[in-house]
Design an enzyme around this catalytic site. Structure first.
Site, PDB file in Angstrom:
ATOM      1  N   SER A 287       0.864  -1.177   0.000  1.00 24.64           N
ATOM      2  CA  SER A 287       0.000   0.000   0.000  1.00 24.64           C
ATOM      3  C   SER A 287       0.898   1.224   0.000  1.00 24.64           C
ATOM      4  O   SER A 287       2.092   1.131   0.296  1.00 24.64           O
ATOM      5  CB  SER A 287      -0.849  -0.015   1.279  1.00 24.64           C
ATOM      6  OG  SER A 287      -1.363   1.259   1.574  1.00 24.64           O
TER       7      SER A 287
ATOM      8  N   TYR B 140      -3.201  -0.634   9.956  1.00 23.94           N
ATOM      9  CA  TYR B 140      -3.027  -0.917   8.525  1.00 23.94           C
ATOM     10  C   TYR B 140      -1.622  -0.483   8.077  1.00 23.94           C
ATOM     11  O   TYR B 140      -0.917  -1.227   7.385  1.00 23.94           O
ATOM     12  CB  TYR B 140      -4.120  -0.176   7.759  1.00 23.94           C
ATOM     13  CG  TYR B 140      -4.183  -0.445   6.273  1.00 23.94           C
ATOM     14  CD1 TYR B 140      -4.774  -1.613   5.785  1.00 23.94           C
ATOM     15  CD2 TYR B 140      -3.697   0.470   5.346  1.00 23.94           C
ATOM     16  CE1 TYR B 140      -4.863  -1.854   4.418  1.00 23.94           C
ATOM     17  CE2 TYR B 140      -3.782   0.244   3.981  1.00 23.94           C
ATOM     18  CZ  TYR B 140      -4.365  -0.926   3.520  1.00 23.94           C
ATOM     19  OH  TYR B 140      -4.454  -1.152   2.161  1.00 23.94           O
TER      20      TYR B 140
HETATM   21  P1  NAP Z   1     -11.408  -5.623  -0.883  1.00 26.80           P
HETATM   22  O1  NAP Z   1     -12.223  -5.092  -2.000  1.00 26.80           O
HETATM   23  O2  NAP Z   1     -11.872  -5.412   0.497  1.00 26.80           O
HETATM   24  O3  NAP Z   1     -11.009  -7.149  -1.112  1.00 26.80           O
HETATM   25  C1  NAP Z   1     -10.237  -7.863  -0.165  1.00 26.80           C
HETATM   26  C2  NAP Z   1     -10.601  -9.309  -0.235  1.00 26.80           C
HETATM   27  O4  NAP Z   1      -9.919 -10.038   0.799  1.00 26.80           O
HETATM   28  C3  NAP Z   1     -12.089  -9.535  -0.011  1.00 26.80           C
HETATM   29  O5  NAP Z   1     -12.543 -10.491  -0.954  1.00 26.80           O
HETATM   30  C4  NAP Z   1     -12.140 -10.071   1.398  1.00 26.80           C
HETATM   31  O6  NAP Z   1     -13.239 -10.884   1.679  1.00 26.80           O
HETATM   32  C5  NAP Z   1     -10.865 -10.884   1.422  1.00 26.80           C
HETATM   33  N1  NAP Z   1     -10.463 -11.226   2.785  1.00 26.80           N
HETATM   34  C6  NAP Z   1     -10.429 -10.416   3.872  1.00 26.80           C
HETATM   35  N2  NAP Z   1      -9.993 -11.108   4.948  1.00 26.80           N
HETATM   36  C7  NAP Z   1      -9.757 -12.367   4.531  1.00 26.80           C
HETATM   37  C8  NAP Z   1      -9.301 -13.554   5.177  1.00 26.80           C
HETATM   38  N3  NAP Z   1      -8.988 -13.564   6.473  1.00 26.80           N
HETATM   39  N4  NAP Z   1      -9.167 -14.683   4.449  1.00 26.80           N
HETATM   40  C9  NAP Z   1      -9.493 -14.687   3.139  1.00 26.80           C
HETATM   41  N5  NAP Z   1      -9.912 -13.601   2.469  1.00 26.80           N
HETATM   42  C10 NAP Z   1     -10.061 -12.455   3.159  1.00 26.80           C
HETATM   43  O7  NAP Z   1     -10.025  -4.971  -1.045  1.00 26.80           O
HETATM   44  P2  NAP Z   1      -9.264  -4.399  -2.306  1.00 26.80           P
HETATM   45  O8  NAP Z   1      -9.455  -2.948  -2.285  1.00 26.80           O
HETATM   46  O9  NAP Z   1      -9.513  -5.182  -3.533  1.00 26.80           O
HETATM   47  O10 NAP Z   1      -7.813  -4.688  -1.750  1.00 26.80           O
HETATM   48  C11 NAP Z   1      -7.043  -5.840  -2.032  1.00 26.80           C
HETATM   49  C12 NAP Z   1      -5.690  -5.631  -1.400  1.00 26.80           C
HETATM   50  O11 NAP Z   1      -5.127  -4.408  -1.848  1.00 26.80           O
HETATM   51  C13 NAP Z   1      -5.739  -5.508   0.131  1.00 26.80           C
HETATM   52  O12 NAP Z   1      -4.606  -6.127   0.670  1.00 26.80           O
HETATM   53  C14 NAP Z   1      -5.693  -4.016   0.359  1.00 26.80           C
HETATM   54  O13 NAP Z   1      -5.185  -3.672   1.603  1.00 26.80           O
HETATM   55  C15 NAP Z   1      -4.782  -3.576  -0.751  1.00 26.80           C
HETATM   56  N6  NAP Z   1      -4.897  -2.191  -1.137  1.00 26.80           N
HETATM   57  C16 NAP Z   1      -6.092  -1.641  -1.519  1.00 26.80           C
HETATM   58  C17 NAP Z   1      -6.120  -0.312  -1.922  1.00 26.80           C
HETATM   59  C18 NAP Z   1      -7.371   0.381  -2.367  1.00 26.80           C
HETATM   60  O14 NAP Z   1      -7.338   1.611  -2.537  1.00 26.80           O
HETATM   61  N7  NAP Z   1      -8.469  -0.297  -2.592  1.00 26.80           N
HETATM   62  C19 NAP Z   1      -4.958   0.426  -1.948  1.00 26.80           C
HETATM   63  C20 NAP Z   1      -3.775  -0.169  -1.527  1.00 26.80           C
HETATM   64  C21 NAP Z   1      -3.758  -1.469  -1.137  1.00 26.80           C
HETATM   65  P3  NAP Z   1     -14.673 -10.253   2.032  1.00 26.80           P
HETATM   66  O15 NAP Z   1     -14.611  -8.775   1.944  1.00 26.80           O
HETATM   67  O16 NAP Z   1     -15.562 -10.852   1.011  1.00 26.80           O
HETATM   68  O17 NAP Z   1     -14.948 -10.700   3.423  1.00 26.80           O
HETATM   69  C1  GCO Z   2      -7.284   4.812   3.592  1.00 29.12           C
HETATM   70  C2  GCO Z   2      -7.301   3.878   2.453  1.00 29.12           C
HETATM   71  C3  GCO Z   2      -5.885   3.454   2.109  1.00 29.12           C
HETATM   72  C4  GCO Z   2      -5.858   2.737   0.792  1.00 29.12           C
HETATM   73  C5  GCO Z   2      -4.555   2.279   0.301  1.00 29.12           C
HETATM   74  C6  GCO Z   2      -3.608   3.368   0.027  1.00 29.12           C
HETATM   75  O1  GCO Z   2      -8.180   4.730   4.436  1.00 29.12           O
HETATM   76  O2  GCO Z   2      -6.396   5.671   3.619  1.00 29.12           O
HETATM   77  O3  GCO Z   2      -8.150   2.802   2.622  1.00 29.12           O
HETATM   78  O4  GCO Z   2      -5.242   2.871   3.154  1.00 29.12           O
HETATM   79  O5  GCO Z   2      -6.752   1.678   0.779  1.00 29.12           O
HETATM   80  O6  GCO Z   2      -4.004   1.232   1.044  1.00 29.12           O
HETATM   81  O7  GCO Z   2      -2.559   2.882  -0.721  1.00 29.12           O
END
Ligand code: NAP
Ligand code: GCO
Length: 318
Positions: free
Chosen positions: A198, A211
């Site tokens: 992230s 986080y």
């Molecule tokens: P998301 O939409 O919330 O998807 C995350 C997935 O992980 C969901 O399917 C969730 O299941 C699953 N999950 C959560 N806990 C779990 C567990 N204990 N075992 C198995 N599966 C589990 O998140 P996303 O935005 O696609 O993010 C994916 C990754 O990218 C995460 O690591 C997140 O921190 C990272 N990330 C996201 C962003 C952003 O802006 N969106 C930015 C930087 C990094 P359910 O929700 O169905 O329970």
């Molecule tokens: C927040 C966001 C972030 C992003 C991402 C940034 O609350 O600031 O959820 O943490 O998801 O990880 O790279």
């Protein structure tokens, strides 16, 4: 070019480099013994052959992507399919999430996919899942540690159990899943692990202490897996997404009661040189790069896919 001209022929240069690497004259494509006899040997042949064809191809590979029912993981899966992957394996935390995921794959026309229920924080469940994948699908060539959660709570109000849960899913689970696949990768002398980090691997902000601690730790776990297993031809890299429009960030984009944009939404657009939230599909290309032979010399790196946020000081006042 200039360097090549100093060598009489490519074959001669190849022999010379072979001598540097091996202490013999067999050149590229041979086995390079390490200085310590107990260390593994690294083959260079397959990598060079891939460079002759399409270095970004994932043909013949199986990839396990955790938590890939939707969002970033699902979009990475779609990009892997476009790059010719043999099988996608994904897991989600319960039957309902799994079913939703399988429906999404079906709708996208993807049938080379196998989904399982597995909580990635449960070490025994992960070990059983890996055994099942071996039995029902085959070897795991690529692991993407994508499953993640966030809790937005001021740190002084956060319960220890809440802090711990974020650390467990975002940091301990990537350790559990990586440790479960590394032995087979060591044996094959080949493997790719991608940790979804992230921007909070680098930056802090209000309310996301657990986080940021977990994702900062994940960056260092990435470097350490690289350090510890690079000699087995295992590459472990991270992707650091910026602000991506997925369900995880939906609360930060909700319209206000009066119809105006959420202040955080405007804040992020102003902080991003691209001037917008990114789409999860934009993580696909970087993931294919890090999963393929195109990145065989890239290890321990976090590739930030953030529309330029980390490079930007912010808009100057008019
Ligand atoms: P998301 O939409 O919330 O998807 C995350 C997935 O992980 C969901 O399917 C969730 O299941 C699953 N999950 C959560 N806990 C779990 C567990 N204990 N075992 C198995 N599966 C589990 O998140 P996303 O935005 O696609 O993010 C994916 C990754 O990218 C995460 O690591 C997140 O921190 C990272 N990330 C996201 C962003 C952003 O802006 N969106 C930015 C930087 C990094 P359910 O929700 O169905 O329970
Ligand atoms: C927040 C966001 C972030 C992003 C991402 C940034 O609350 O600031 O959820 O943490 O998801 O990880 O790279």
């Amino acid at each position: 070019m200039a360097v090549c001209q100093n060598f009489p022929t490519f074959a001669a240069a190849n022999k010379l480099i072979g001598r540097w690497c091996n202490g013999n004259t067999t050149g590229f494509g041979s086995v390079i013994p390490g200085s310590n006899p107990s260390r593994p040997t690294t083959k260079t042949t397959s990598k060079n052959n891939h460079m002759m064809t399409n270095p970004f191809s994932l043909e013949g590979k199986n990839a396990w992507i955790t938590g890939a029912s939707y969002g970033i993981g699902f979009n990475i899966a779609k990009a892997f399919v476009a790059a010719g992957i043999k099988n996608i394996i994904f897991n989600d935390i319960n039957e309902e999430a799994l079913k939703r995921g399988l429906d999404n794959y079906k709708e996208a026309g993807i049938d080379n996919v196998k989904g399982y229920v597995c909580d990635v924080t449960d070490e025994n469940a992960v070990k059983n899942l890996v055994a099942k994948i071996h039995e029902e699908v085959g070897q795991i060539d690529i692991l993407v540690n994508n499953a993640g959660i966030i809790k937005r709570i001021p740190m002084h109000e956060m319960k220890r159990a809440e802090f711990q849960q974020v650390i467990d899913v975002d940091l301990v689970a990537p350790y559990i899943c990586s440790a479960a696949v590394i032995p087979e990768m060591m044996e094959r002398r080949e493997g790719k692990i991608i940790n979804i980090c992230s921007m909070m691997s680098e930056l802090g902000r209000e309310t996301v202490s657990a986080y940021a601690a977990a994702k900062g730790g994940l960056k260092m776990l990435t470097r350490n897996i690289c350090s510890e297993y690079g000699e087995y031809n295992i590459q472990c890299n991270g992707i650091g997404p910026g602000y991506i429009a997925t369900p995880q960030t939906a609360p930060l984009r909700e319209r206000q009661a009066d119809g105006s944009r959420h202040p955080f939404d405007s804040f992020i657009c102003a902080k991003t040189p691209a001037g917008r939230w990114l789409d999860p599909s934009e993580l696909g290309g970087p993931a294919v790069f890090l999963a393929s032979h195109a990145s065989d010399a890239v290890n321990g790196h976090v590739l930030y896919v953030d529309g330029g946020i980390l490079a930007y000081i912010g808009k100057q006042p008019k």
